[in-house]
Every structure is written in C-alpha cells, then in structure tokens.
Write a protein that holds these residues in place. Sequence first.
Motif: not given
Length: 235
Positions: A69-72, A105-109, A120, A122, A151
């Motif tokens: 997921d995003k923000y993971h 952290r991820l910026a996108s899924a 992807d 962040s 997201g």
Amino acid sequence: MSTTTPKKTDTGQEVSAPPLAVSPPKVRRRAWATIVGAGALVVGALIGLFVWMAASTTQQVLVAATDLDKYHVITVGDLRVVPVTLDASVASVSSTEAATLIGQRLASAVPEGSVLAPADVSKEQFPPSGRTVVQVAFNAQQAAGVTFQPGDDVRVVVAPPTATDAEPTFSAGEIAAVHTSTSGAVVDVLVPHADAVDLSVAIANGRASIVHDAGPVLSSDDTDPRGPADKGGED
C-alpha cells in the motif's frame, strides 16, 4: 590429348588411324552443400548474438513480493529479486540497493510482482510538511464495514458540540494506514496541521466520522456544489 599411330597397308602405304578421344576430368560440384554450410554459419552467428544480447541486458531488480500500500514501510519480506530484461526506458531499482530501502515508505501503491521504481519510494519525511496524522477508531461492528485503503481521499466530518442549528464542519484528509484487529480497526488519517487539534478533540468526544468521497475532496473553506443536504455519509 589424342595420338595417332601410322599403319601400313598391303601396298606399303602408311595410313594414320583416327585419333582416340580422351574425356576431360569431371569436376563434382556441390553448390548445395556450400549454401547449406554458409546458412548454418549465419544462423549460428545470429543465435550467438541473440544469446549475448539477452545476457547483457538481463538485470537483477527488485519486485514487490506482495501487494504493497501507499505509505507502507518497506521490510525485507516485501521485496524479491528477479532477473528481468527491461527496456532502457523502464525505471527499476537494482537488487544491490535493497538494504537502502528497508524502513522507507512507499510514495504509491505497488501491486504484487511489479518492478519497483525509484519514484515508488518516498524521499519526504512522514507526515509530510504541513500535515498531521490523526487516528479514528472503530469497534468490531463498525470495522466490518470499513473499506478504506491507504491513499484514499476522505473527509473527517465534525458534528457541532451541542444540538444547535450550526452546520457540521469537515477537513479534507487522506488515508495513511488501516490497522485491523479482532477488537476493531484504527484508521490513520493525514489532515492539515492546523485542523489536527480540533479534530483530535472531536474524535475523542465521538463527534467525528470519516466520509469516503468518490471524487476530489474540497477543503472546508471551499463551496461544496452538492449543498449541505448531500454531504455524504459514512462508508
């Protein structure tokens, strides 16, 4: 080459015998074999070139081991190393960079099996500047209907503290994470920093709810074209 041997007749005259014809040596031509051999050399060279090119463009890259997921926050188990042949225009993250991604952290899924791209991940702090995370809790019964995904754009709607004619207010937010358990769920919502305190108080007093909108979320200062009678409901 032919030779003649003179012979004598009964009268004593010499008569030359006709020359013997000698056939020229025959040259056995194998043009078809030459063509086949040359063709085999060409095919072999092309196969060798193809194998070399494929080997030279194969890269060890990182892909998502599961749906992310995003923000993971990335962990070791989230990544797999896969050898792939990619076009030069396709961005990817080399397997040698895996250690540097852990904890970011991820910026996108990123769906399972997808090649991880530098964009992807962040590079910003979390929460982002100007935003704060507030948490909204749901009991087990309420959590059964929670369908939020990191997201998603949402609104945190706050009811007035007393039964007056005052209109509810809301703050535009974004789902950062959803934590589920047997006792319910806790949803992390990114909201404007200036609204965080009031929203936290309203949440603690049970006066706040999350509205899941299909379209872009307007800020509370903007005019909602739907009017106050159609401001949505809980998911």
